[in-house]
Design a protein around this motif. Structure first.
Motif, PDB file in Angstrom:
ATOM      1  N   VAL A  28       0.861  -1.181   0.000  1.00  0.00           N
ATOM      2  CA  VAL A  28       0.000   0.000   0.000  1.00  0.00           C
ATOM      3  C   VAL A  28       0.898   1.231   0.000  1.00  0.00           C
ATOM      4  O   VAL A  28       1.742   1.386   0.879  1.00  0.00           O
ATOM      5  CB  VAL A  28      -0.946   0.015   1.218  1.00  0.00           C
ATOM      6  CG1 VAL A  28      -1.754   1.303   1.256  1.00  0.00           C
ATOM      7  CG2 VAL A  28      -1.872  -1.198   1.198  1.00  0.00           C
ATOM      8  N   ILE A  29       0.714   2.075  -1.008  1.00  0.00           N
ATOM      9  CA  ILE A  29       1.487   3.309  -1.130  1.00  0.00           C
ATOM     10  C   ILE A  29       0.763   4.449  -0.430  1.00  0.00           C
ATOM     11  O   ILE A  29       1.374   5.297   0.198  1.00  0.00           O
ATOM     12  CB  ILE A  29       1.723   3.678  -2.617  1.00  0.00           C
ATOM     13  CG1 ILE A  29       2.460   2.555  -3.345  1.00  0.00           C
ATOM     14  CG2 ILE A  29       2.441   4.996  -2.753  1.00  0.00           C
ATOM     15  CD1 ILE A  29       3.864   2.314  -2.860  1.00  0.00           C
ATOM     16  N   LEU A  51      13.173  -4.784  -2.591  1.00  0.00           N
ATOM     17  CA  LEU A  51      13.760  -4.697  -1.268  1.00  0.00           C
ATOM     18  C   LEU A  51      12.946  -3.679  -0.470  1.00  0.00           C
ATOM     19  O   LEU A  51      12.387  -2.729  -1.054  1.00  0.00           O
ATOM     20  CB  LEU A  51      15.219  -4.253  -1.342  1.00  0.00           C
ATOM     21  CG  LEU A  51      16.158  -5.145  -2.156  1.00  0.00           C
ATOM     22  CD1 LEU A  51      17.537  -4.501  -2.260  1.00  0.00           C
ATOM     23  CD2 LEU A  51      16.249  -6.534  -1.515  1.00  0.00           C
ATOM     24  N   ASP A  52      12.861  -3.844   0.848  1.00  0.00           N
ATOM     25  CA  ASP A  52      12.075  -2.926   1.678  1.00  0.00           C
ATOM     26  C   ASP A  52      12.486  -1.471   1.457  1.00  0.00           C
ATOM     27  O   ASP A  52      11.631  -0.588   1.366  1.00  0.00           O
ATOM     28  CB  ASP A  52      12.207  -3.286   3.158  1.00  0.00           C
ATOM     29  CG  ASP A  52      11.485  -4.588   3.502  1.00  0.00           C
ATOM     30  OD1 ASP A  52      10.605  -5.013   2.732  1.00  0.00           O
ATOM     31  OD2 ASP A  52      11.812  -5.168   4.553  1.00  0.00           O
ATOM     32  N   GLU A  53      13.770  -1.222   1.378  1.00  0.00           N
ATOM     33  CA  GLU A  53      14.261   0.145   1.198  1.00  0.00           C
ATOM     34  C   GLU A  53      13.823   0.712  -0.153  1.00  0.00           C
ATOM     35  O   GLU A  53      13.493   1.896  -0.268  1.00  0.00           O
ATOM     36  CB  GLU A  53      15.792   0.189   1.320  1.00  0.00           C
ATOM     37  CG  GLU A  53      16.356   1.581   1.356  1.00  0.00           C
ATOM     38  CD  GLU A  53      15.887   2.428   2.536  1.00  0.00           C
ATOM     39  OE1 GLU A  53      15.867   3.664   2.392  1.00  0.00           O
ATOM     40  OE2 GLU A  53      15.500   1.868   3.590  1.00  0.00           O
ATOM     41  N   GLU A  54      13.786  -0.118  -1.185  1.00  0.00           N
ATOM     42  CA  GLU A  54      13.336   0.331  -2.502  1.00  0.00           C
ATOM     43  C   GLU A  54      11.876   0.770  -2.444  1.00  0.00           C
ATOM     44  O   GLU A  54      11.499   1.774  -3.059  1.00  0.00           O
ATOM     45  CB  GLU A  54      13.481  -0.792  -3.538  1.00  0.00           C
ATOM     46  CG  GLU A  54      14.899  -1.139  -3.894  1.00  0.00           C
ATOM     47  CD  GLU A  54      14.975  -2.344  -4.819  1.00  0.00           C
ATOM     48  OE1 GLU A  54      15.713  -2.249  -5.823  1.00  0.00           O
ATOM     49  OE2 GLU A  54      14.311  -3.376  -4.547  1.00  0.00           O
ATOM     50  N   VAL A  55      11.055   0.019  -1.710  1.00  0.00           N
ATOM     51  CA  VAL A  55       9.634   0.357  -1.593  1.00  0.00           C
ATOM     52  C   VAL A  55       9.475   1.687  -0.876  1.00  0.00           C
ATOM     53  O   VAL A  55       8.687   2.540  -1.294  1.00  0.00           O
ATOM     54  CB  VAL A  55       8.852  -0.758  -0.862  1.00  0.00           C
ATOM     55  CG1 VAL A  55       7.419  -0.339  -0.591  1.00  0.00           C
ATOM     56  CG2 VAL A  55       8.882  -2.045  -1.666  1.00  0.00           C
ATOM     57  N   LEU A  94      10.662   4.520  -3.297  1.00  0.00           N
ATOM     58  CA  LEU A  94       9.710   4.666  -4.398  1.00  0.00           C
ATOM     59  C   LEU A  94       8.407   5.286  -3.904  1.00  0.00           C
ATOM     60  O   LEU A  94       7.870   6.206  -4.533  1.00  0.00           O
ATOM     61  CB  LEU A  94       9.461   3.301  -5.039  1.00  0.00           C
ATOM     62  CG  LEU A  94       8.844   3.310  -6.425  1.00  0.00           C
ATOM     63  CD1 LEU A  94       9.316   2.096  -7.208  1.00  0.00           C
ATOM     64  CD2 LEU A  94       7.354   3.320  -6.354  1.00  0.00           C
ATOM     65  N   SER A  95       7.906   4.829  -2.772  1.00  0.00           N
ATOM     66  CA  SER A  95       6.646   5.342  -2.210  1.00  0.00           C
ATOM     67  C   SER A  95       6.756   6.820  -1.876  1.00  0.00           C
ATOM     68  O   SER A  95       5.865   7.610  -2.199  1.00  0.00           O
ATOM     69  CB  SER A  95       6.271   4.565  -0.949  1.00  0.00           C
ATOM     70  OG  SER A  95       6.047   3.219  -1.245  1.00  0.00           O
ATOM     71  N   SER A  96       7.847   7.198  -1.228  1.00  0.00           N
ATOM     72  CA  SER A  96       8.052   8.586  -0.838  1.00  0.00           C
ATOM     73  C   SER A  96       8.161   9.484  -2.071  1.00  0.00           C
ATOM     74  O   SER A  96       7.530  10.552  -2.142  1.00  0.00           O
ATOM     75  CB  SER A  96       9.310   8.700   0.017  1.00  0.00           C
ATOM     76  OG  SER A  96       9.601  10.030   0.292  1.00  0.00           O
ATOM     77  N   HIS A  97       8.932   9.055  -3.031  1.00  0.00           N
ATOM     78  CA  HIS A  97       9.123   9.844  -4.242  1.00  0.00           C
ATOM     79  C   HIS A  97       7.811   9.987  -5.016  1.00  0.00           C
ATOM     80  O   HIS A  97       7.466  11.076  -5.490  1.00  0.00           O
ATOM     81  CB  HIS A  97      10.206   9.203  -5.114  1.00  0.00           C
ATOM     82  CG  HIS A  97      10.562  10.007  -6.310  1.00  0.00           C
ATOM     83  ND1 HIS A  97      11.263  11.195  -6.235  1.00  0.00           N
ATOM     84  CD2 HIS A  97      10.283   9.826  -7.622  1.00  0.00           C
ATOM     85  CE1 HIS A  97      11.407  11.693  -7.439  1.00  0.00           C
ATOM     86  NE2 HIS A  97      10.824  10.888  -8.306  1.00  0.00           N
ATOM     87  N   LEU A  98       7.067   8.890  -5.133  1.00  0.00           N
ATOM     88  CA  LEU A  98       5.803   8.941  -5.861  1.00  0.00           C
ATOM     89  C   LEU A  98       4.799   9.839  -5.139  1.00  0.00           C
ATOM     90  O   LEU A  98       4.089  10.621  -5.788  1.00  0.00           O
ATOM     91  CB  LEU A  98       5.223   7.540  -6.048  1.00  0.00           C
ATOM     92  CG  LEU A  98       3.977   7.463  -6.923  1.00  0.00           C
ATOM     93  CD1 LEU A  98       4.268   7.911  -8.345  1.00  0.00           C
ATOM     94  CD2 LEU A  98       3.421   6.044  -6.932  1.00  0.00           C
TER      95      LEU A  98
END
Length: 138
Positions: free
Chosen positions: A13-14, A116-120, A123-127
């Motif tokens: 969930v983003i 990877l958890d860090e990638e999520v 990506l979530s923050s940037h999006l």
């Protein structure tokens, strides 16, 4: 709203938009997002109220524009299939001419590569920032 178990299993969930829950499919082969209208018992777009249909179109169009720009997409695939998951959900998949399934549909072409958890988190923050900048606050 209760999220279908398959979406819950396959996605992160983003955030929440005015109408939809924004999800990220756990497959790093493609930037792949899903909008799920937060309405119970809806399986088709035409079952939404006129106002919700218009809001879904706004959210889908804004998401598509943001991910096209942010990911420098060659194409954005948008689809509402629902053959396996009856809960209304709309896929937004960033496609590149160099991706592992191009030009075919992404379903079943290659094995998913989990994020990877860090990638999520990144990506979530940037999006979220990009969507807010486009007028669609999460």
């Amino acid at each position: 709203m209760i999220l279908h178990p398959q979406l819950e299993k396959d996605c992160f969930v983003i955030g929440r938009l005015p109408l939809c829950l924004l999800l990220l499919i756990n497959d790093a082969n493609y930037p792949w997002f899903i909008l799920v209208p937060q309405r119970e018992g809806i399986t088709e777009i035409h079952q939404l109220s006129d106002e919700d249909q218009q809001q879904l179109m706004r959210e889908s169009s804004q998401l598509a524009a943001v991910i096209e720009k942010e990911f420098n997409a060659d194409k954005i695939n948008i689809a509402a299939l629902g053959n396996m998951v009856p809960q209304l959900h709309i896929h937004h998949i960033v496609r590149y001419k160099s991706d592992p399934a191009w030009p075919a549909p992404v379903w079943g072409k290659v094995e998913a590569i989990p994020y990877l958890d860090e990638e999520v988190k990144i990506l979530s923050s940037h999006l979220a920032q990009s969507l807010t900048g486009a007028g669609l606050k999460i």
